[in-house]
Design a protein around this motif. Sequence first.
Motif, mmCIF file in Angstrom:
data_model
loop_
_atom_site.group_PDB
_atom_site.id
_atom_site.type_symbol
_atom_site.label_atom_id
_atom_site.label_comp_id
_atom_site.label_asym_id
_atom_site.label_seq_id
_atom_site.Cartn_x
_atom_site.Cartn_y
_atom_site.Cartn_z
ATOM 1 N N VAL A 1 2.101 3.187 -14.415
ATOM 2 C CA VAL A 1 3.348 3.880 -14.770
ATOM 3 C C VAL A 1 4.552 2.922 -14.777
ATOM 4 C CG1 VAL A 1 4.973 5.637 -13.930
ATOM 5 C CG2 VAL A 1 2.540 6.152 -14.016
ATOM 6 N N LEU A 2 4.529 1.913 -13.893
ATOM 7 C CA LEU A 2 5.688 1.014 -13.765
ATOM 8 C C LEU A 2 5.484 -0.320 -14.483
ATOM 9 C CD1 LEU A 2 6.520 1.593 -9.972
ATOM 10 C CD2 LEU A 2 7.459 2.786 -11.953
ATOM 11 N N LYS A 3 4.458 -0.392 -15.315
ATOM 12 C CA LYS A 3 4.072 -1.702 -15.869
ATOM 13 C C LYS A 3 5.155 -2.358 -16.749
ATOM 14 C CE LYS A 3 1.426 -0.339 -19.977
ATOM 15 N NZ LYS A 3 1.198 1.060 -20.151
ATOM 16 N N ASP A 4 6.068 -1.567 -17.291
ATOM 17 C CA ASP A 4 7.088 -2.159 -18.172
ATOM 18 C C ASP A 4 8.380 -2.530 -17.447
ATOM 19 O OD1 ASP A 4 5.437 -2.016 -20.377
ATOM 20 O OD2 ASP A 4 6.016 0.068 -20.809
ATOM 21 N N MET A 5 8.380 -2.438 -16.129
ATOM 22 C CA MET A 5 9.597 -2.795 -15.389
ATOM 23 C C MET A 5 9.429 -4.209 -14.830
ATOM 24 S SD MET A 5 10.327 0.771 -13.499
ATOM 25 C CE MET A 5 11.932 1.290 -13.920
ATOM 26 N N PRO A 6 10.122 -5.182 -15.438
ATOM 27 C CA PRO A 6 9.859 -6.584 -15.125
ATOM 28 C C PRO A 6 10.146 -7.006 -13.679
ATOM 29 C CG PRO A 6 11.721 -6.382 -16.656
ATOM 30 C CD PRO A 6 11.152 -5.014 -16.486
ATOM 31 N N ASN A 7 11.150 -6.410 -13.045
ATOM 32 C CA ASN A 7 11.450 -6.871 -11.674
ATOM 33 C C ASN A 7 10.870 -5.952 -10.593
ATOM 34 O OD1 ASN A 7 13.302 -4.852 -12.265
ATOM 35 N ND2 ASN A 7 14.884 -5.696 -10.929
ATOM 36 N N VAL A 8 9.902 -5.142 -11.008
ATOM 37 C CA VAL A 8 9.245 -4.242 -10.045
ATOM 38 C C VAL A 8 7.793 -4.686 -9.851
ATOM 39 C CG1 VAL A 8 8.447 -1.863 -9.693
ATOM 40 C CG2 VAL A 8 10.717 -2.278 -10.661
ATOM 41 N N GLU A 9 7.411 -4.815 -8.584
ATOM 42 C CA GLU A 9 6.016 -5.175 -8.304
ATOM 43 C C GLU A 9 5.395 -4.139 -7.366
ATOM 44 O OE1 GLU A 9 5.370 -9.307 -7.176
ATOM 45 O OE2 GLU A 9 3.419 -8.765 -6.301
ATOM 46 N N VAL A 10 4.224 -3.679 -7.712
ATOM 47 C CA VAL A 10 3.550 -2.659 -6.909
ATOM 48 C C VAL A 10 2.599 -3.344 -5.927
ATOM 49 C CG1 VAL A 10 2.161 -0.554 -6.995
ATOM 50 C CG2 VAL A 10 3.684 -1.111 -8.903
ATOM 51 N N VAL A 11 2.687 -2.921 -4.670
ATOM 52 C CA VAL A 11 1.801 -3.482 -3.644
ATOM 53 C C VAL A 11 1.201 -2.336 -2.833
ATOM 54 C CG1 VAL A 11 2.931 -5.743 -3.366
ATOM 55 C CG2 VAL A 11 3.791 -3.778 -2.080
ATOM 56 N N LEU A 12 0.077 -2.618 -2.224
ATOM 57 C CA LEU A 12 -0.549 -1.646 -1.324
ATOM 58 C C LEU A 12 -0.132 -2.051 0.087
ATOM 59 C CD1 LEU A 12 -2.517 0.689 -1.921
ATOM 60 C CD2 LEU A 12 -4.393 -0.881 -1.531
ATOM 61 N N SER A 13 0.248 -1.094 0.899
ATOM 62 C CA SER A 13 0.725 -1.460 2.227
ATOM 63 C C SER A 13 -0.136 -0.891 3.342
ATOM 64 C CB SER A 13 2.159 -0.981 2.415
ATOM 65 O OG SER A 13 2.544 -1.249 3.740
ATOM 66 N N GLN A 14 -0.671 -1.794 4.129
ATOM 67 C CA GLN A 14 -1.461 -1.367 5.285
ATOM 68 C C GLN A 14 -0.764 -1.777 6.570
ATOM 69 O OE1 GLN A 14 -5.188 -3.106 3.688
ATOM 70 N NE2 GLN A 14 -6.161 -1.408 4.741
ATOM 71 N N LYS A 15 0.470 -2.238 6.410
ATOM 72 C CA LYS A 15 1.196 -2.752 7.577
ATOM 73 C C LYS A 15 2.347 -1.827 7.937
ATOM 74 C CE LYS A 15 0.564 -7.577 6.240
ATOM 75 N NZ LYS A 15 -0.675 -7.723 6.967
ATOM 76 N N LEU A 16 2.955 -2.138 9.069
ATOM 77 C CA LEU A 16 4.183 -1.474 9.461
ATOM 78 C C LEU A 16 5.236 -1.843 8.403
ATOM 79 C CD1 LEU A 16 4.547 0.123 12.043
ATOM 80 C CD2 LEU A 16 5.470 -1.926 13.126
ATOM 81 N N THR A 17 6.047 -0.851 7.985
ATOM 82 C CA THR A 17 7.004 -1.086 6.903
ATOM 83 C C THR A 17 7.863 -2.348 7.124
ATOM 84 O OG1 THR A 17 7.089 1.250 6.445
ATOM 85 C CG2 THR A 17 8.938 -0.021 5.657
ATOM 86 N N VAL A 18 8.467 -2.463 8.292
ATOM 87 C CA VAL A 18 9.358 -3.614 8.522
ATOM 88 C C VAL A 18 8.604 -4.943 8.507
ATOM 89 C CG1 VAL A 18 11.298 -2.480 9.670
ATOM 90 C CG2 VAL A 18 9.318 -3.144 11.003
ATOM 91 N N GLU A 19 7.371 -4.914 8.996
ATOM 92 C CA GLU A 19 6.569 -6.148 8.991
ATOM 93 C C GLU A 19 6.244 -6.575 7.568
ATOM 94 O OE1 GLU A 19 3.076 -5.734 11.395
ATOM 95 O OE2 GLU A 19 4.252 -5.824 13.241
ATOM 96 N N HIS A 20 5.911 -5.566 6.745
ATOM 97 C CA HIS A 20 5.580 -5.861 5.353
ATOM 98 C C HIS A 20 6.813 -6.381 4.606
ATOM 99 C CE1 HIS A 20 2.999 -4.617 1.644
ATOM 100 N NE2 HIS A 20 2.787 -5.844 2.009
ATOM 101 N N CYS A 21 7.972 -5.801 4.914
ATOM 102 C CA CYS A 21 9.231 -6.260 4.310
ATOM 103 C C CYS A 21 9.437 -7.736 4.603
ATOM 104 C CB CYS A 21 10.422 -5.499 4.898
ATOM 105 S SG CYS A 21 10.631 -3.870 4.211
ATOM 106 N N LYS A 22 9.323 -8.083 5.868
ATOM 107 C CA LYS A 22 9.517 -9.476 6.309
ATOM 108 C C LYS A 22 8.581 -10.416 5.565
ATOM 109 C CE LYS A 22 12.555 -10.166 9.415
ATOM 110 N NZ LYS A 22 13.040 -10.218 10.765
ATOM 111 N N LEU A 23 7.336 -9.996 5.490
ATOM 112 C CA LEU A 23 6.304 -10.807 4.845
ATOM 113 C C LEU A 23 6.647 -11.075 3.379
ATOM 114 C CD1 LEU A 23 3.497 -11.661 6.089
ATOM 115 C CD2 LEU A 23 2.512 -9.886 4.652
ATOM 116 N N LEU A 24 7.253 -10.062 2.738
ATOM 117 C CA LEU A 24 7.563 -10.179 1.308
ATOM 118 C C LEU A 24 8.980 -10.704 1.058
ATOM 119 C CD1 LEU A 24 6.023 -6.754 0.158
ATOM 120 C CD2 LEU A 24 5.072 -9.020 -0.267
#
Length: 159
Positions: free
Chosen positions: A57-80
Amino acid sequence: MKIGYYPGSFDPITFGHLDIVSRGAHLFDKLYVAVSVNPSKKTMFSDKERYDIVKEVLKDMPNVEVVLSQKLTVEHCKLLGATHILRGLRAVTDYDYEFQMTNFNRKIDHEIDTVFLMTEGQFSFLSSSSVRELAYFGGDVTPFVPEYVAKMIAQKLKK
Ligand code: ADP
């Protein structure tokens, strides 16, 4: 570079989510849309299915990247490298939960802040759960979700 992180179950992604993503994509240089893996939640679509659908659905949005998250939200934010969590607000009923989550996340890591976008009025009544319920009872979901999502729902219910 400002990086945002929009987490959710997206079960399934609706026009309400899309509104937040497209507005968020203007606020941030890059926006991660994180599909949450939540073992305690019973979902209509599996983790992989939700991820694949959101990606399509989001494939045409150039600055949007879809990821799967299995981590705590803040930890995943930091990582990215994301500095902000993005969330959508529909009505006052969302407020309690979001207030609690924001403060919880801030307690874990005060450098990651949460920003909210108010939904467009036309989407304020729209939730993934109401779309699922409508679909189960054979209603037309096309006013609420992209065509591709409606197709995936129909396929899922046939099984
Ligand atoms: P979660 O299970 O994490 O709440 P959802 O997929 O239900 O995941 O929602 C993800 C985010 O999108 C939340 O911030 C939610 O408030 C927001 N959201 C959901 N539906 C809408 C809508 N119709 N308009 C605006 N924001 C929405």
